[in-house]
Scaffold this motif. Structure first.
Motif, PDB file in Angstrom:
ATOM      1  N   SER A  98       0.824  -1.209   0.000  1.00 18.89           N
ATOM      2  CA  SER A  98       0.000   0.000   0.000  1.00 18.89           C
ATOM      3  C   SER A  98       0.860   1.262   0.000  1.00 18.89           C
ATOM      4  O   SER A  98       0.351   2.356   0.200  1.00 18.89           O
ATOM      5  CB  SER A  98      -0.922   0.002   1.215  1.00 18.89           C
ATOM      6  OG  SER A  98      -0.144  -0.024   2.398  1.00 18.89           O
ATOM      7  N   GLU A  99       2.169   1.089  -0.249  1.00 16.20           N
ATOM      8  CA  GLU A  99       3.085   2.226  -0.267  1.00 16.20           C
ATOM      9  C   GLU A  99       3.918   2.230  -1.541  1.00 16.20           C
ATOM     10  O   GLU A  99       4.145   1.186  -2.147  1.00 16.20           O
ATOM     11  CB  GLU A  99       4.030   2.167   0.936  1.00 16.20           C
ATOM     12  CG  GLU A  99       3.337   2.278   2.277  1.00 16.20           C
ATOM     13  CD  GLU A  99       4.327   2.240   3.414  1.00 16.20           C
ATOM     14  OE1 GLU A  99       4.240   3.137   4.277  1.00 16.20           O
ATOM     15  OE2 GLU A  99       5.187   1.336   3.440  1.00 16.20           O
ATOM     16  N   LEU A 100       4.377   3.401  -1.897  1.00 17.37           N
ATOM     17  CA  LEU A 100       5.343   3.570  -2.978  1.00 17.37           C
ATOM     18  C   LEU A 100       6.678   3.818  -2.290  1.00 17.37           C
ATOM     19  O   LEU A 100       6.786   4.727  -1.463  1.00 17.37           O
ATOM     20  CB  LEU A 100       4.950   4.762  -3.861  1.00 17.37           C
ATOM     21  CG  LEU A 100       5.807   5.012  -5.089  1.00 17.37           C
ATOM     22  CD1 LEU A 100       5.779   3.809  -6.036  1.00 17.37           C
ATOM     23  CD2 LEU A 100       5.317   6.259  -5.821  1.00 17.37           C
ATOM     24  N   CYS A 101       7.674   2.997  -2.611  1.00 16.33           N
ATOM     25  CA  CYS A 101       8.934   3.048  -1.868  1.00 16.33           C
ATOM     26  C   CYS A 101      10.137   3.266  -2.775  1.00 16.33           C
ATOM     27  O   CYS A 101      10.063   3.080  -3.988  1.00 16.33           O
ATOM     28  CB  CYS A 101       9.136   1.752  -1.086  1.00 16.33           C
ATOM     29  SG  CYS A 101       7.878   1.492   0.190  1.00 16.33           S
ATOM     30  N   ASN A 102      11.248   3.613  -2.143  1.00 21.31           N
ATOM     31  CA  ASN A 102      12.474   3.902  -2.882  1.00 21.31           C
ATOM     32  C   ASN A 102      13.096   2.660  -3.521  1.00 21.31           C
ATOM     33  O   ASN A 102      14.051   2.779  -4.269  1.00 21.31           O
ATOM     34  CB  ASN A 102      13.493   4.615  -1.987  1.00 21.31           C
ATOM     35  CG  ASN A 102      13.945   3.769  -0.815  1.00 21.31           C
ATOM     36  OD1 ASN A 102      13.472   2.658  -0.603  1.00 21.31           O
ATOM     37  ND2 ASN A 102      14.858   4.314  -0.050  1.00 21.31           N
ATOM     38  N   ILE A 103      12.563   1.492  -3.273  1.00 24.49           N
ATOM     39  CA  ILE A 103      13.044   0.281  -3.936  1.00 24.49           C
ATOM     40  C   ILE A 103      12.186  -0.076  -5.150  1.00 24.49           C
ATOM     41  O   ILE A 103      12.495  -1.015  -5.868  1.00 24.49           O
ATOM     42  CB  ILE A 103      13.109  -0.920  -2.964  1.00 24.49           C
ATOM     43  CG1 ILE A 103      11.724  -1.239  -2.420  1.00 24.49           C
ATOM     44  CG2 ILE A 103      14.116  -0.661  -1.854  1.00 24.49           C
ATOM     45  CD1 ILE A 103      11.647  -2.544  -1.651  1.00 24.49           C
ATOM     46  N   ASP A 104      11.114   0.677  -5.377  1.00 26.49           N
ATOM     47  CA  ASP A 104      10.207   0.396  -6.492  1.00 26.49           C
ATOM     48  C   ASP A 104      10.789   0.890  -7.810  1.00 26.49           C
ATOM     49  O   ASP A 104      11.533   1.862  -7.864  1.00 26.49           O
ATOM     50  CB  ASP A 104       8.839   1.044  -6.256  1.00 26.49           C
ATOM     51  CG  ASP A 104       8.051   0.340  -5.162  1.00 26.49           C
ATOM     52  OD1 ASP A 104       8.152  -0.895  -5.056  1.00 26.49           O
ATOM     53  OD2 ASP A 104       7.340   1.039  -4.421  1.00 26.49           O
ATOM     54  N   ILE A 105      10.412   0.198  -8.862  1.00 24.84           N
ATOM     55  CA  ILE A 105      10.793   0.566 -10.227  1.00 24.84           C
ATOM     56  C   ILE A 105       9.542   1.123 -10.913  1.00 24.84           C
ATOM     57  O   ILE A 105       8.468   0.535 -10.827  1.00 24.84           O
ATOM     58  CB  ILE A 105      11.307  -0.659 -11.018  1.00 24.84           C
ATOM     59  CG1 ILE A 105      12.488  -1.316 -10.316  1.00 24.84           C
ATOM     60  CG2 ILE A 105      11.640  -0.276 -12.454  1.00 24.84           C
ATOM     61  CD1 ILE A 105      13.740  -0.488 -10.257  1.00 24.84           C
ATOM     62  N   VAL A 106       9.695   2.252 -11.575  1.00 28.10           N
ATOM     63  CA  VAL A 106       8.590   2.861 -12.317  1.00 28.10           C
ATOM     64  C   VAL A 106       8.917   2.753 -13.798  1.00 28.10           C
ATOM     65  O   VAL A 106       9.992   3.169 -14.245  1.00 28.10           O
ATOM     66  CB  VAL A 106       8.396   4.339 -11.912  1.00 28.10           C
ATOM     67  CG1 VAL A 106       7.321   4.988 -12.763  1.00 28.10           C
ATOM     68  CG2 VAL A 106       8.045   4.442 -10.439  1.00 28.10           C
ATOM     69  N   LYS A 107       7.994   2.183 -14.558  1.00 24.60           N
ATOM     70  CA  LYS A 107       8.172   2.076 -16.003  1.00 24.60           C
ATOM     71  C   LYS A 107       7.589   3.318 -16.661  1.00 24.60           C
ATOM     72  O   LYS A 107       6.670   3.939 -16.135  1.00 24.60           O
ATOM     73  CB  LYS A 107       7.489   0.820 -16.528  1.00 24.60           C
ATOM     74  CG  LYS A 107       8.113  -0.456 -15.998  1.00 24.60           C
ATOM     75  CD  LYS A 107       7.352  -1.664 -16.466  1.00 24.60           C
ATOM     76  CE  LYS A 107       7.925  -2.913 -15.816  1.00 24.60           C
ATOM     77  NZ  LYS A 107       7.098  -4.070 -16.099  1.00 24.60           N
ATOM     78  N   LEU A 108       8.118   3.649 -17.825  1.00 24.56           N
ATOM     79  CA  LEU A 108       7.653   4.813 -18.575  1.00 24.56           C
ATOM     80  C   LEU A 108       7.071   4.348 -19.896  1.00 24.56           C
ATOM     81  O   LEU A 108       7.707   3.608 -20.645  1.00 24.56           O
ATOM     82  CB  LEU A 108       8.808   5.779 -18.800  1.00 24.56           C
ATOM     83  CG  LEU A 108       9.408   6.277 -17.483  1.00 24.56           C
ATOM     84  CD1 LEU A 108      10.817   6.764 -17.682  1.00 24.56           C
ATOM     85  CD2 LEU A 108       8.547   7.364 -16.913  1.00 24.56           C
ATOM     86  N   MET A 109       5.836   4.790 -20.153  1.00 28.69           N
ATOM     87  CA  MET A 109       5.126   4.373 -21.358  1.00 28.69           C
ATOM     88  C   MET A 109       4.929   5.567 -22.291  1.00 28.69           C
ATOM     89  O   MET A 109       4.524   6.645 -21.850  1.00 28.69           O
ATOM     90  CB  MET A 109       3.750   3.797 -20.979  1.00 28.69           C
ATOM     91  CG  MET A 109       2.924   3.362 -22.175  1.00 28.69           C
ATOM     92  SD  MET A 109       1.234   2.870 -21.730  1.00 28.69           S
ATOM     93  CE  MET A 109       1.543   1.411 -20.774  1.00 28.69           C
ATOM     94  N   ASP A 110       5.207   5.343 -23.560  1.00 27.95           N
ATOM     95  CA  ASP A 110       4.954   6.351 -24.575  1.00 27.95           C
ATOM     96  C   ASP A 110       3.449   6.448 -24.777  1.00 27.95           C
ATOM     97  O   ASP A 110       2.799   5.428 -25.028  1.00 27.95           O
ATOM     98  CB  ASP A 110       5.646   5.973 -25.881  1.00 27.95           C
ATOM     99  CG  ASP A 110       5.400   6.998 -26.956  1.00 27.95           C
ATOM    100  OD1 ASP A 110       4.415   6.834 -27.712  1.00 27.95           O
ATOM    101  OD2 ASP A 110       6.175   7.969 -27.039  1.00 27.95           O
TER     102      ASP A 110
END
Length: 137
Positions: A98-110
């Motif tokens: 339930s959290e967004l953390c500094n170990i998470d990876i965020v993908k970028l979509m066109d």
């Protein structure tokens, strides 16, 4: 009228207009400064609750600003993948909690092709709070 002589002139005018548009656009540092105007930095945290995220603003190749409840926003300066971070990309976050953390990876979509174009590794989240108005003013 000679159309051959018009083509280079027309191209030069188009390039000049494109350059003027880029020059009018604030730099990433200016965009971040505007988002943080009047706010005071707090102690960095490793995670923020997803329920507190109401908006996101991507600052090209610099940071992600997460808007929250009340007077606090969070700034994340990714630790990797900054070359992929652009304000015209869609952030795709897949968390297992339930959290967004500094170990998470965020993908970028066109947004046009709907293809993943890169990913970033999040850093710590720095809270920036707008001080409460002094009732004696």
């Amino acid at each position: 009228m000679n159309t051959r002589s018009l083509k280079p002139t027309l191209l030069a005018a188009l390039f000049a207009m494109a350059g003027a548009a880029d020059a009018a656009r604030p730099s990433p540092d200016e965009q971040l400064a505007k988002a943080l105007d009047g706010r005071v930095a707090g102690k960095p945290v490793k995670c923020i609750p997803l329920r507190n995220i109401r908006s996101t603003q991507v600052i090209d190749r610099t940071a992600i600003v997460y808007g929250g409840h009340g007077r606090t926003i969070y700034v994340n300066r990714p630790t990797s993948g900054l070359a992929f971070l652009r304000d015209d990309m869609i952030l795709v976050t897949d968390t297992r909690s339930s959290e967004l953390c500094n170990i998470d990876i965020v993908k970028l979509m066109d947004p046009g092709s709907k293809m993943i174009t890169g990913s970033i590794g999040l850093g710590d989240f720095v809270p920036y709070t707008r001080p409460a108005k002094d009732s004696t003013d």
